[in-house]
Design an enzyme around this catalytic site. Structure first.
Site, PDB file in Angstrom:
ATOM      1  N   GLU A  90       0.823  -1.216   0.000  1.00 18.23           N
ATOM      2  CA  GLU A  90       0.000   0.000   0.000  1.00 18.23           C
ATOM      3  C   GLU A  90       0.858   1.267   0.000  1.00 18.23           C
ATOM      4  O   GLU A  90       0.383   2.358   0.305  1.00 18.23           O
ATOM      5  CB  GLU A  90      -0.943  -0.017   1.200  1.00 18.23           C
ATOM      6  CG  GLU A  90      -1.894  -1.208   1.221  1.00 18.23           C
ATOM      7  CD  GLU A  90      -3.205  -0.981   0.462  1.00 18.23           C
ATOM      8  OE1 GLU A  90      -3.752   0.126   0.522  1.00 18.23           O
ATOM      9  OE2 GLU A  90      -3.667  -1.934  -0.198  1.00 18.23           O
ATOM     10  N   HIS A 120      -4.392   1.939   7.396  1.00 15.82           N
ATOM     11  CA  HIS A 120      -2.989   2.195   7.043  1.00 15.82           C
ATOM     12  C   HIS A 120      -2.289   2.753   8.280  1.00 15.82           C
ATOM     13  O   HIS A 120      -2.929   3.397   9.128  1.00 15.82           O
ATOM     14  CB  HIS A 120      -2.874   3.250   5.931  1.00 15.82           C
ATOM     15  CG  HIS A 120      -3.325   2.801   4.587  1.00 15.82           C
ATOM     16  ND1 HIS A 120      -4.125   3.561   3.760  1.00 15.82           N
ATOM     17  CD2 HIS A 120      -3.067   1.665   3.895  1.00 15.82           C
ATOM     18  CE1 HIS A 120      -4.348   2.915   2.639  1.00 15.82           C
ATOM     19  NE2 HIS A 120      -3.721   1.762   2.685  1.00 15.82           N
ATOM     20  N   CYS A 133      -2.811  11.478   3.574  1.00 15.77           N
ATOM     21  CA  CYS A 133      -3.173  10.543   2.493  1.00 15.77           C
ATOM     22  C   CYS A 133      -2.972  11.191   1.135  1.00 15.77           C
ATOM     23  O   CYS A 133      -2.700  10.528   0.147  1.00 15.77           O
ATOM     24  CB  CYS A 133      -4.644  10.148   2.585  1.00 15.77           C
ATOM     25  SG  CYS A 133      -5.097   9.286   4.067  1.00 15.77           S
TER      26      CYS A 133
HETATM   27  O1  SUG Z   1      -7.819   3.231   0.154  1.00 17.72           O
HETATM   28  N1  SUG Z   1     -10.540   5.439   0.299  1.00 17.72           N
HETATM   29  C1  SUG Z   1      -9.099   5.227   0.353  1.00 17.72           C
HETATM   30  C2  SUG Z   1      -8.483   6.173   1.335  1.00 17.72           C
HETATM   31  C3  SUG Z   1      -6.978   6.100   1.297  1.00 17.72           C
HETATM   32  C4  SUG Z   1      -6.337   6.821   2.425  1.00 17.72           C
HETATM   33  N2  SUG Z   1      -4.932   6.731   2.331  1.00 17.72           N
HETATM   34  C5  SUG Z   1      -4.068   6.698   3.373  1.00 17.72           C
HETATM   35  N3  SUG Z   1      -4.446   6.458   4.583  1.00 17.72           N
HETATM   36  N4  SUG Z   1      -2.823   6.876   3.120  1.00 17.72           N
HETATM   37  C6  SUG Z   1      -8.777   3.775   0.709  1.00 17.72           C
HETATM   38  O2  SUG Z   1      -9.488   3.213   1.545  1.00 17.72           O
HETATM   39  C7  SUG Z   1     -12.770   5.139  -0.640  1.00 17.72           C
HETATM   40  C8  SUG Z   1     -13.421   5.159  -1.999  1.00 17.72           C
HETATM   41  C9  SUG Z   1     -14.907   5.007  -1.950  1.00 17.72           C
HETATM   42  O3  SUG Z   1     -15.435   4.361  -1.058  1.00 17.72           O
HETATM   43  O4  SUG Z   1     -15.594   5.524  -2.857  1.00 17.72           O
HETATM   44  C10 SUG Z   1     -11.275   4.914  -0.696  1.00 17.72           C
HETATM   45  O5  SUG Z   1     -10.788   4.280  -1.598  1.00 17.72           O
END
Ligand code: SUG
Length: 448
Positions: A175, A251, A373
């Protein structure tokens, strides 16, 4: 030592930003499923954060959105016809799949990949390994475009080295930088790399989360470190606390953040947090000949649930120029929570973090994406920076054009049902085509 600076490259929110509830284990994503989004506001909120950092004298770049819906992916799954025909069919018959193909999730570039600075790598090049993001379909389809974008902006050669995303599927689920932190006394000096994983192979016997999935594997973290030419004594691996994962910490950057010699972390961030922090300090002393400062936030002050809801640890910790010290870039949700804002006030009063700025990133936050993020950070020397195309940097010259571009092309209201609208598909491509010209980068999209 060659002096170097940290540059944050933020992901620009794409025109299809929506709430599809695609990320099981990410509480905000699940909670806001099927809400109406505002892609224009989302992109402007992200750009405003970028500009604010640039105005503080912190070099700030941006990474362009991906082309969505991902028709190449849908064709690969056997759908055929024109793009419009595919959109209508898949949206009607397989709405979840169409939502995955349409997600603007590439905005969360902390998951785009892992970078290693030239001060730390064996061949003294800057190494990139894009994340395979195999844990979620809508994210796994990002890695091809991410690889192309990285290669376009950071040209492969004597300065930048690019590796393919890890193969090996679930066992090597990666990730990216969301689970990686580099510690160093000063950016240009040799650093020490902290990799955090959620699970290891079945033979490890580790306790696994029972409610939500652990996304990053230990084997992936080890492979990324190897590919990025980090010697084993420059890295330290620790396991995320399964209890934290079950509370929505999908994460590591949702439960700890580091910068230079400082680590801000929750008491329950890792398996045996006290042991992990002790080892980190020891490694840091050995590699960097310096003392690390670890600031622990106890559960009695900020519970795991509050940490996940406010995204305190998804703040960015940045070093301001001219000796002004560290600044915490926090989501406005933190300022609105009494326990968290009280903690931040004390933090700022006691140092080494000396100031806080709150940013409204609500559109992204509602999908579980806070300030950290949205950023992919790199340490570059002047010589390395000079190779990067100037159009990807945010400053007084580029910002107004980007804001006007968003205002021209982005909708202020988008529901899942709008995603297959043929007019919308055309709008998205027109916007992205214009963006590559605006940024002065080559044709990075398949449709170009
Ligand atoms: O991978 N949300 C992302 C958020 C990523 C956050 N990144 C870090 N913490 N570095 C994920 O869960 C949600 C999309 C949706 O539900 O439409 C989403 O992909």
């Amino acid at each position: 030592m060659t002096p170097a600076v940290e540059i944050n490259f933020d992901g620009l929110v794409g025109p299809t930003h929506n709430y599809a509830g695609l990320s099981y284990g990410n509480e905000a994503s699940l909670k806001n499923r099927a809400s109406v989004s505002n892609p224009r506001r989302a992109a402007l909120q992200g750009l405003a954060k970028m500009k604010a950092l640039a105005d503080l004298g912190l070099p700030q770049g941006l990474l362009p959105p991906h082309d969505r819906p991902a028709f190449g992916f849908l064709r690969h799954l056997g759908f055929s016809g024109t793009d419009t025909e595919i959109a209508i069919r898949v949206a009607g018959e397989f709405p979840e799949l169409f939502a995955s193909a349409s997600s603007a999730s590439a905005m969360w570039v902390a998951n785009a990949g892992t970078v290693a600075s030239s001060a730390d790598t064996l061949d003294e090049r800057v190494h990139f390994t894009p994340a395979n993001l195999t844990s979620k379909v809508h994210r796994a389809i990002e890695s091809d475009q991410t690889s192309r974008t990285f290669r376009e902006i950071f040209p492969p050669g004597a300065i930048f080295a690019h590796h393919p995303p890890l193969a090996g599927g679930d066992a090597f689920a990666d990730e990216g930088a969301a689970n990686h932190t580099r510690f160093c006394p000063e950016y240009g000096q040799g650093g020490f790399h902290f990799f955090v994983y959620g699970r290891s192979g079945p033979e490890s016997g580790d306790q696994v989360p029972t409610r939500y999935p652990a996304r990053q594997s230990r084997e992936a973290s080890e492979a990324v470190a190897r590919l990025n030419q980090l010697e084993p004594d420059r890295i330290f691996l620790a396991r995320q606390n399964p209890i934290a994962i079950d509370a929505g910490v999908f994460h590591n950057d949702v439960i700890s953040v580091g910068n230079e010699n400082v680590l801000l972390h929750h008491e329950d961030a890792f398996v045996d947090t006290a042991g992990v922090v002790g080892e980190l300090k020891e490694h840091y002393r050995r590699i960097c000949d310096d003392e690390m400062v670890a600031i622990e936030v106890p559960s009695s002050r900020v519970s795991l649930a509050t940490a996940v809801r406010t995204y305190l640890f998804n703040s960015q910790l940045v070093t301001r120029p001219n000796g002004e010290g560290m600044l915490l870039i926090a989501p406005s949700e933190c300022g609105e929570d009494a326990a968290v804002s009280e903690f931040i006030d004390e933090l700022v009063a006691s140092g080494p973090v000396r100031a806080v700025r709150y940013f409204d990133l609500r559109e992204s936050m509602r999908n579980g994406g806070g300030p950290a993020c949205l950023r992919f950070r790199m340490v570059l020397t002047d010589e390395q920076r000079a190779v990067v195309s100037p159009g990807v940097m945010i400053n007084d010259a580029t910002y107004p054009g980007l804001v006007a571009w968003v205002e021209r092309h982005y909708r202020d209201h988008l529901s899942i049902d709008d995603l297959a609208d043929p007019a919308f598909l055309l709008e998205c491509r027109t916007a992205l085509d214009e963006l590559t010209h605006l940024m002065g980068i080559g044709s990075i999209y398949g449709f170009q």
